[in-house]
Write a protein that holds these residues in place. Structure first.
Motif, PDB file in Angstrom:
ATOM      1  N   CYS A  58      -5.467   0.038   5.878  1.00 36.99           N
ATOM      2  CA  CYS A  58      -5.942   1.421   6.053  1.00 36.99           C
ATOM      3  C   CYS A  58      -7.154   1.745   5.183  1.00 36.99           C
ATOM      4  CB  CYS A  58      -4.809   2.415   5.788  1.00 36.99           C
ATOM      5  SG  CYS A  58      -4.353   2.556   4.044  1.00 36.99           S
ATOM      6  N   CYS A  81      -6.501  -1.299   0.271  1.00 35.73           N
ATOM      7  CA  CYS A  81      -5.592  -1.767   1.316  1.00 35.73           C
ATOM      8  C   CYS A  81      -6.409  -2.384   2.453  1.00 35.73           C
ATOM      9  CB  CYS A  81      -4.776  -0.592   1.841  1.00 35.73           C
ATOM     10  SG  CYS A  81      -3.774  -1.036   3.276  1.00 35.73           S
ATOM     11  N   TYR A  97       0.168   4.086   0.962  1.00 38.27           N
ATOM     12  CA  TYR A  97      -0.160   4.963   2.094  1.00 38.27           C
ATOM     13  C   TYR A  97       0.450   4.462   3.396  1.00 38.27           C
ATOM     14  CZ  TYR A  97      -3.496   6.701  -1.293  1.00 38.27           C
ATOM     15  OH  TYR A  97      -4.067   7.219  -2.429  1.00 38.27           O
ATOM     16  N   CYS A  98       0.337   3.134   3.628  1.00 38.10           N
ATOM     17  CA  CYS A  98       0.795   2.619   4.920  1.00 38.10           C
ATOM     18  C   CYS A  98       1.795   1.466   4.805  1.00 38.10           C
ATOM     19  CB  CYS A  98      -0.412   2.184   5.770  1.00 38.10           C
ATOM     20  SG  CYS A  98      -1.160   0.650   5.151  1.00 38.10           S
ATOM     21  N   GLU A 152       1.425  -1.500   4.025  1.00 41.59           N
ATOM     22  CA  GLU A 152       0.847  -2.824   4.263  1.00 41.59           C
ATOM     23  C   GLU A 152       0.918  -3.619   2.956  1.00 41.59           C
ATOM     24  OE1 GLU A 152      -0.595  -4.531   6.863  1.00 41.59           O
ATOM     25  OE2 GLU A 152      -0.896  -6.128   5.389  1.00 41.59           O
ATOM     26  N   CYS A 203       0.852  -1.190   0.000  1.00 41.84           N
ATOM     27  CA  CYS A 203       0.000   0.000   0.000  1.00 41.84           C
ATOM     28  C   CYS A 203       0.892   1.245   0.000  1.00 41.84           C
ATOM     29  CB  CYS A 203      -0.894  -0.011   1.235  1.00 41.84           C
ATOM     30  SG  CYS A 203      -1.738   1.559   1.502  1.00 41.84           S
TER      31      CYS A 203
END
Ligand SMILES: [Zn+2]
Length: 148
Positions: free
Chosen positions: A33, A30, A5-6, A8, A3
């Motif tokens: 998140c 994701c 963004y995070c 993951e 991901c």
């Protein structure tokens, strides 16, 4: 696929679409998140290995081909763009063959055919160097052929 963004790495594909160029776009969510993002996947075309006359193999070298063209086209009305385009055409043709290896002769033939369509003087210069048109008769034959 992580991901963005995070970071993951568990994501779920929620939509898949194909584009005209054969690529695949996947819409993902994701699982950590819940952010959504897309990934795009396409084949990377690679050039075949070039088998030289002595049997050794080398990577197709765009720069080497361009250098030969630039030398042949010195002081001719051929732009850097023309040379770039020609190199790109040779490379695309090689990739389009879908082979793991091709003889260096194939590259030379493509290069010479391309140059012939671009500038006759440059073509003759290139042919003398790379085809080994080293006797005057074969050079004259080639020129006669062009003038026909
Ligand atoms: Zn995430």
């Amino acid at each position: 696929m992580h991901c963005p963004y995070c970071r993951e790495n568990r994501t779920r594909v929620i939509d898949t679409s194909h584009d005209v160029r054969g690529g695949v776009r996947r819409r993902r969510v994701c699982l950590s998140c819940n952010e959504r993002f897309s990934t795009y996947e396409r084949a990377i075309l690679s050039s075949p290995l070039i088998v030289k006359r002595d049997g050794t193999r080398e990577e197709f070298d765009r720069e080497k081909l361009a250098r030969g063209f630039r030398i042949a086209c010195a002081k001719r009305p051929v732009s850097a763009n023309d040379i770039d385009r020609l190199v790109g055409e040779v490379e695309a043709t090689l990739q389009g063959m879908g082979k793991a290896e091709v003889p260096s002769r194939v590259v030379r033939d493509l290069a010479i055919a391309g140059l012939k369509g671009l500038d006759h003087t440059a073509y003759i210069r290139y042919a003398i160097v790379y085809l080994g048109l080293d006797d005057l008769n074969s050079i004259r034959d080639e020129i006669d052929h062009l003038l026909e």
